[in-house]
Write a protein that holds these residues in place. Structure first.
Motif, short mmCIF file in Angstrom:
data_model
loop_
_atom_site.label_atom_id
_atom_site.label_comp_id
_atom_site.label_asym_id
_atom_site.label_seq_id
_atom_site.Cartn_x
_atom_site.Cartn_y
_atom_site.Cartn_z
N PRO A 156 84.79 87.74 46.07
CA PRO A 156 84.47 88.91 46.61
C PRO A 156 84.41 88.73 48.12
O PRO A 156 83.89 87.72 48.39
N GLY A 157 84.40 90.13 48.82
CA GLY A 157 84.35 90.01 50.46
C GLY A 157 85.31 89.32 51.17
O GLY A 157 85.34 89.32 52.18
N GLY A 158 86.32 89.58 50.43
CA GLY A 158 87.72 88.27 50.38
C GLY A 158 87.71 89.40 51.62
O GLY A 158 87.89 90.82 52.16
N SER A 159 88.88 88.90 52.70
CA SER A 159 90.21 88.70 53.73
C SER A 159 91.13 88.49 53.55
O SER A 159 91.80 87.30 52.97
N SER A 160 92.33 89.06 55.27
CA SER A 160 93.41 89.22 54.59
C SER A 160 93.25 87.96 56.11
O SER A 160 92.31 87.63 56.45
N GLY A 161 93.93 86.73 56.39
CA GLY A 161 94.43 85.43 57.21
C GLY A 161 94.36 87.17 58.43
O GLY A 161 95.13 87.69 58.59
N SER A 162 94.22 86.37 59.76
CA SER A 162 94.45 86.32 60.83
C SER A 162 96.12 86.17 61.73
O SER A 162 96.51 85.22 61.52
N ASN A 163 96.23 87.04 62.27
CA ASN A 163 97.39 87.01 63.26
C ASN A 163 96.71 85.94 63.96
O ASN A 163 96.50 85.30 64.88
N SER A 164 98.77 84.98 64.60
CA SER A 164 99.00 83.92 65.38
C SER A 164 99.76 84.40 66.35
O SER A 164 100.34 85.22 66.16
N VAL A 165 99.53 83.70 67.88
CA VAL A 165 100.53 84.34 68.73
C VAL A 165 101.03 83.59 69.67
O VAL A 165 99.88 82.49 70.06
N PHE A 166 102.20 83.44 70.22
CA PHE A 166 102.27 82.56 71.31
C PHE A 166 103.20 83.55 71.82
O PHE A 166 104.49 83.96 72.12
N GLY A 167 102.61 83.43 73.97
CA GLY A 167 102.81 84.43 74.56
C GLY A 167 103.36 85.91 73.54
O GLY A 167 102.42 86.67 73.27
N THR A 168 104.04 86.43 74.25
CA THR A 168 104.88 87.43 73.39
C THR A 168 105.28 88.43 71.52
O THR A 168 105.44 89.01 70.88
N ILE A 169 104.90 87.07 70.96
CA ILE A 169 105.71 86.18 69.64
C ILE A 169 103.94 86.32 68.61
O ILE A 169 103.68 85.72 69.39
N THR A 170 104.36 87.73 67.92
CA THR A 170 103.21 87.89 66.72
C THR A 170 103.45 87.58 65.21
O THR A 170 104.83 88.53 64.85
N SER A 171 102.74 86.27 64.65
CA SER A 171 103.23 87.12 63.31
C SER A 171 102.12 87.34 62.36
O SER A 171 100.44 87.11 63.10
N SER A 172 102.19 87.60 61.17
CA SER A 172 100.63 88.74 60.81
C SER A 172 100.43 88.44 59.77
O SER A 172 101.18 86.75 58.96
N GLY A 173 99.16 88.34 60.38
CA GLY A 173 97.90 87.50 58.95
C GLY A 173 98.33 87.64 57.07
O GLY A 173 98.99 89.09 57.02
N GLY A 174 98.85 86.76 56.66
CA GLY A 174 98.37 87.14 55.20
C GLY A 174 98.24 87.92 54.78
O GLY A 174 96.52 88.03 54.29
N ALA A 175 97.97 88.88 53.36
CA ALA A 175 97.50 89.56 53.01
C ALA A 175 96.30 88.81 51.69
O ALA A 175 96.69 87.91 51.11
N VAL A 176 95.18 89.18 51.71
CA VAL A 176 93.78 88.74 51.38
C VAL A 176 95.10 89.62 49.29
O VAL A 176 95.58 90.72 48.69
N GLY A 177 94.54 89.17 48.14
CA GLY A 177 94.66 89.13 47.54
C GLY A 177 94.12 90.25 46.23
O GLY A 177 93.23 91.09 46.42
N GLY A 178 95.44 91.26 45.42
CA GLY A 178 94.78 92.79 44.88
C GLY A 178 93.53 92.22 44.02
O GLY A 178 93.39 90.96 42.97
#
Length: 340
Positions: A156-178
């Motif tokens: 409980p109280g879980g969360s999605s992952g945070s973004n990673s960034v290199f310069g102008t390149i951004t990857s989105s955090g993975g989603a927390v499970g249902g």
């Protein structure tokens, strides 16, 4: 004595002029322009914009090397593991400092965000962090900010992952499970849906809307109770599996990269949680956490239920009667470029 300055149009600067502090300008041209339009007296100087070098004619050929050579620093720099390449690996935030030139035209990057935590109580597996890579990136002189996304906590109280960034390149955090009775969530890769009531649909991947996609969707949970189970979290390589009776669904496969000189699979989805006395879904190849096995009383998930560190993998979903689930793995940023 005078100074002879060879350019597309040669000039002569007298010693008296030089003593007065007059700057010496060197003509700018290209390699093609140099070859057809510049005199070849020994000592002729030009600035070649094609290779960003000052060049001098030695009577036989044009010799460069007067410009500052290309250099990059930051992260952990390795010039051994991959033959002919320098590899910078970031497992925590930092900067890549680039100077000199000419810059390599075939620089590569791998940017993986943090994976999502698993869902609670027959929960879906966490989705892997967004996975973005290129083999044709030009590094210009300057400072590139690097952010390495943290993995999300398990419910409980879980969360999605945070973004990673290199310069102008951004990857989105993975989603927390249902969680039990809920659908999966969207992210770099989507999470698995929860079990029991539903079934819970898996969450969508590629939250950044990139081409090619940075991730895949999670799988559906399964109902009704008893016998519900959580769907697998999406991985960088494939979607999470849909759940069936009792046992949790496997997480999606990660994706492989040889950017460091060795093929490594990262960003697997987390396995789904399960009903009493059943088996949690296996984590996806590439570091995904296993779904927590079932039991009538709370079971504290161990390390095998967490996504592996610095892979951006999803955490495993929690089982029935278990208020906990695995955490997502932290991300990673890697930059590589050819060296002489």
């Amino acid at each position: 004595m005078g100074i002879f300055v060879g350019t597309a149009t040669s000039t002569f600067l007298s010693a008296s002029s030089a003593q007065k502090g007059i700057g010496v300008g060197i003509g700018t041209t290209t390699t093609a322009g140099r070859n057809v339009g510049v005199g070849t007296a020994i000592g002729t100087l030009i600035y070649n914009v094609d290779n960003q070098q000052v060049e001098v004619f030695d009577g036989t050929s044009w010799i460069g090397g007067l410009a500052t050579p290309f250099e990059a620093t930051g992260g952990t720099k390795d010039t051994v593991s991959r033959t002919g390449y320098a590899v910078h690996t970031f497992t925590s935030p930092g900067t890549l400092e680039v100077s000199g030139g000419p810059a390599p035209s075939t620089a590569e990057y791998l940017v993986i965000a943090g994976g999502g935590g698993g869902g609670q109580n027959i929960g879906g597996g966490g989705g892997a962090g967004g996975y973005r890579t290129s083999t044709a990136y030009t590094l210009s002189p300057g400072t590139y900010t690097v952010t390495v996304g943290a993995g999300g906590g398990g419910n409980p109280g879980g969360s999605s992952g945070s973004n990673s960034v290199f310069g102008t390149i951004t990857s989105s955090g993975g989603a927390v499970g249902g969680n039990n009775n809920s659908v999966g969530n969207p992210g770099g890769s989507g999470s698995g849906g929860g079990g029991v009531v539903g079934p819970g649909a898996g969450g969508a991947g590629n939250a950044g809307g990139y081409t090619p996609p940075e991730g895949n969707p999670g799988g559906y949970g399964f109902s009704p109770a008893p016998g519900g189970s959580g769907g697998g979290g999406g991985g960088a390589g494939t979607a999470g599996s849909h759940a069936g009776p009792n046992n949790g669904a496997p997480g999606g496969n990660g994706a492989s990269s040889s950017i460091t000189g060795t093929s490594v699979t990262r960003a697997g989805g987390g396995g789904g949680g399960c009903w009493e006395s059943a088996t949690g879904g296996s984590g996806g190849p590439g570091g995904g956490g296993n779904g927590v096995n079932g039991g009538p009383s709370p079971i504290t998930p161990g390390p095998s239920h967490d996504g592996d560190v610095n892979t951006g993998s999803g955490g495993g979903g929690g089982s029935y009667g278990n208020g906990q689930a695995g955490s997502g793995g932290s991300g990673i940023v890697i930059i590589a470029y050819p060296i002489a």
